[in-house]
Motif scaffolding. Sequence first.
Motif, short mmCIF file in Angstrom:
data_model
loop_
_atom_site.label_atom_id
_atom_site.label_comp_id
_atom_site.label_asym_id
_atom_site.label_seq_id
_atom_site.Cartn_x
_atom_site.Cartn_y
_atom_site.Cartn_z
N GLY A 90 -5.10 -15.78 -3.94
CA GLY A 90 -4.48 -14.52 -3.56
C GLY A 90 -3.00 -14.46 -3.85
O GLY A 90 -2.36 -13.45 -3.63
N SER B 118 -3.22 -1.58 -3.81
CA SER B 118 -3.65 -1.43 -2.42
C SER B 118 -3.97 0.03 -2.16
O SER B 118 -3.19 0.92 -2.53
CB SER B 118 -2.56 -1.91 -1.46
OG SER B 118 -2.89 -1.60 -0.13
N ASN C 91 -4.27 -8.54 -7.70
CA ASN C 91 -5.21 -8.49 -6.58
C ASN C 91 -5.47 -7.04 -6.17
O ASN C 91 -4.58 -6.19 -6.27
CB ASN C 91 -4.69 -9.28 -5.40
CG ASN C 91 -4.38 -10.72 -5.77
OD1 ASN C 91 -5.11 -11.33 -6.54
ND2 ASN C 91 -3.30 -11.27 -5.22
N THR D 233 -6.84 -4.56 -2.98
CA THR D 233 -7.10 -4.47 -1.55
C THR D 233 -7.49 -3.04 -1.21
O THR D 233 -6.73 -2.12 -1.48
CB THR D 233 -5.87 -4.89 -0.73
OG1 THR D 233 -5.49 -6.23 -1.09
CG2 THR D 233 -6.18 -4.85 0.76
N ASP E 162 -8.97 -0.63 1.95
CA ASP E 162 -9.20 -0.54 3.40
C ASP E 162 -9.59 0.89 3.75
O ASP E 162 -8.80 1.81 3.58
CB ASP E 162 -7.94 -0.95 4.17
CG ASP E 162 -8.22 -1.19 5.64
OD1 ASP E 162 -9.35 -0.92 6.09
OD2 ASP E 162 -7.30 -1.65 6.34
N THR F 237 -7.93 -11.55 -6.83
CA THR F 237 -8.82 -11.48 -5.68
C THR F 237 -9.06 -10.03 -5.29
O THR F 237 -8.17 -9.20 -5.39
CB THR F 237 -8.21 -12.24 -4.50
OG1 THR F 237 -8.01 -13.61 -4.88
CG2 THR F 237 -9.12 -12.20 -3.28
N ASN G 118 -10.38 -7.65 -2.09
CA ASN G 118 -10.69 -7.56 -0.67
C ASN G 118 -11.03 -6.11 -0.34
O ASN G 118 -10.22 -5.21 -0.59
CB ASN G 118 -9.51 -8.02 0.19
CG ASN G 118 -9.17 -9.48 -0.04
OD1 ASN G 118 -9.91 -10.36 0.35
ND2 ASN G 118 -8.04 -9.73 -0.68
N ARG H 123 -12.52 -3.61 2.81
CA ARG H 123 -12.87 -3.43 4.22
C ARG H 123 -13.25 -1.98 4.45
O ARG H 123 -12.52 -1.08 4.05
CB ARG H 123 -11.70 -3.81 5.12
CG ARG H 123 -11.19 -5.22 4.98
CD ARG H 123 -9.92 -5.43 5.78
NE ARG H 123 -10.14 -5.15 7.19
CZ ARG H 123 -10.51 -6.07 8.09
NH1 ARG H 123 -10.70 -7.32 7.70
NH2 ARG H 123 -10.69 -5.74 9.34
N ASP I 253 -11.69 -14.55 -6.21
CA ASP I 253 -12.60 -14.44 -5.07
C ASP I 253 -12.82 -12.98 -4.71
O ASP I 253 -11.96 -12.13 -4.92
CB ASP I 253 -12.05 -15.19 -3.86
CG ASP I 253 -11.97 -16.69 -4.11
OD1 ASP I 253 -12.64 -17.16 -5.03
OD2 ASP I 253 -11.22 -17.37 -3.38
N ASN J 187 -14.01 -10.71 -1.34
CA ASN J 187 -14.25 -10.69 0.10
C ASN J 187 -14.61 -9.27 0.52
O ASN J 187 -13.81 -8.34 0.34
CB ASN J 187 -13.00 -11.17 0.87
CG ASN J 187 -12.58 -12.57 0.47
OD1 ASN J 187 -13.36 -13.51 0.57
ND2 ASN J 187 -11.35 -12.72 0.02
N TYR K 102 -15.93 -6.80 3.69
CA TYR K 102 -16.12 -6.60 5.13
C TYR K 102 -16.93 -5.32 5.29
O TYR K 102 -16.39 -4.21 5.16
CB TYR K 102 -14.78 -6.51 5.84
CG TYR K 102 -13.96 -7.78 5.78
CD1 TYR K 102 -13.96 -8.68 6.85
CD2 TYR K 102 -13.20 -8.09 4.65
CE1 TYR K 102 -13.20 -9.84 6.80
CE2 TYR K 102 -12.46 -9.26 4.59
CZ TYR K 102 -12.46 -10.13 5.66
OH TYR K 102 -11.73 -11.29 5.60
#
Length: 621
Positions: free
Chosen positions: A75, A507, A523, A525, A527, A541, A543, A545, A561, A563, A565
């Motif tokens: 990350g 993001s 990366n 992200t 959300d 990475t 991520n 959510r 990676d 991830n 959620y």
Amino acid sequence: MNSEQQDESVMQPKPPVIPPRQKKRPRKRKFIAGLLAAVIPGSGHLYFGLLRKGISFLFIILLDIAAMLYFSSLGMQINVPLLILLALLIPAVYFYNVFDALQSADRILRLPEESEPELPLTAGKTARRRAWISEPGIAFGLMLLFGGVLMFLFRQKPFWLQYTIENYAGAAVAGVLILGGLWLGGREIAKGMLVRNSGERRPRRVGRYTAAAVLAAVGILLLLDWVNGTDSMLLLLKWWPLIPVLWGVEYLLISLISHRRGNITKAPRPRMDLRGLLSAIVLGASVFIVAEQAHYLHLWNKVSLNLTAAAVDYGEAEGNRYEKAPLIVPVELNTSKITVDGINGDILIHRAAVEDIEITATVWVDQLEGAQAEAVSEQSFVQVEEGPTIKITPQYKTYGDSGKRQPRMDLDISLPEDRRFNLDIRTMNGGITLQNVEAIKDIALETGNGELILHRIFGNVKGKTLNGAVRARTVQGGVDLSTGGGSMDAWDVAGALKLSTVVGNISATGSGDEVSLSSKNGNLTVDGVRAKLHAESLNGTINVRSEAVGGDWEVYSAVGDINLYLPAEANYTMAGSSGYGNINSEISGLMIDKKTISGEIGTGEYKVHVEGNSSLIVKEY
């Protein structure tokens, strides 16, 4: 036995002693060594019995691959030059392995012809072979020890290793360079003293002291940057011509000393150490490129501007500052669009308590003083064309030695609060900021070098920048933005969101419609995605959510990676895979089979497709 029998036995000739027949070993071929080295690195050396060399080549390539996977899957902020250098190291080691295998084979095959043919392979010949074919000694054991530890840590990925690299890698590399330079210089001095005391006729190598100075200088500058947070490494761009100067001084001094010794002891002439000096320069340049990634990304994006921008010499926001009187532009009933076409300067557009459009221009003139700077400012103005489409075009008075330097002109444009306009904003060098702006439908933004900032916008926004960060907050409409180099952040975008960057992290938070994110090196992200999702990163990475799954998801990371959620109660069908990493899941309805994960949650209405090559972790939101 009498004396006559003894005499006869003495006079009879003894049978000849036949030595045992020695099996001839098959002669090894140079072609086979080269072919093996080309197929599997190191195998050509193993074919000729050079075990340590062969294992070293293969181990270095495996360690390099492990380092590439580690640095590209974490990350931490991805360092593109580091990944490029690690990738280039593989072909470099590969081709050098083939070259060295052929050279070693040629020396080994010529060795028996130059030694005594009647002598067996004795200790003397073995020592001579070692002198001809150098193999690593204690360095081989150290390589296996420290390299093996690094490969183990790269595989386990402990948090403390990432923290150490992010915070102390600069100090560690600086220390290694400084110690390496001191050791190289001290070793050469010690060798020179031993040769002088022993009277041995060994030529001096020219370039070792310069190589030591290069390593030590790069290490000291890197250490100063790490301690003080400065950019001292950029001084190397100005100081690099000192390398041939130091080399020339070293050559003259060693030649003078060798000439004086030659008159007394007939010492050999000094020889050039080109390999050692080039190795030090390449190592120092590699450290500089990795440490100054941001600087070179900035230069690359400047080169990437179109021909119009490339021909312009941009003035900076420094020197003489002149704020012109506000320019009032009447707004007609049929006025529906505003265009701004600038070259050098920031553009701020916002709504205010005004009846007409007000334009305030701030002119910056650097490199000139007094009346000359004031004259450039007076001859730089804002040209406006009224009508259904209001066209705002800054006009610049060029100056400077080249006659192409543009003064910087920042524009502050106030729009009436009770009117809406479509916007088309362009500038070659400068950021674009929109605050509390409402469009009839569309907003188009473009800048060659600068940020794009949006806050409380109504309308569909499409824009791009070659070099600059992107921020979008509270947008009632769709957003489609891209950048060549810079981070991107979006909050509370009601419409479809599309963000794309070549180098940078992305993001997205609280988007209510379709979300599409793409980064070549960065990366991702996400959300709070509520509808369709597309997230793709080649090196980074991902991520995600979300408390709900309201559309199909496509998530892909080539090296990095993933991830997720996800809610335990939703309606989706999971189909995921990981080429080389581990897969873990906290949701009971999902099944893991080796390198795949699948399952149906609820009615399975939406599809969640995940594909990657590193770890895939699914947790409950």
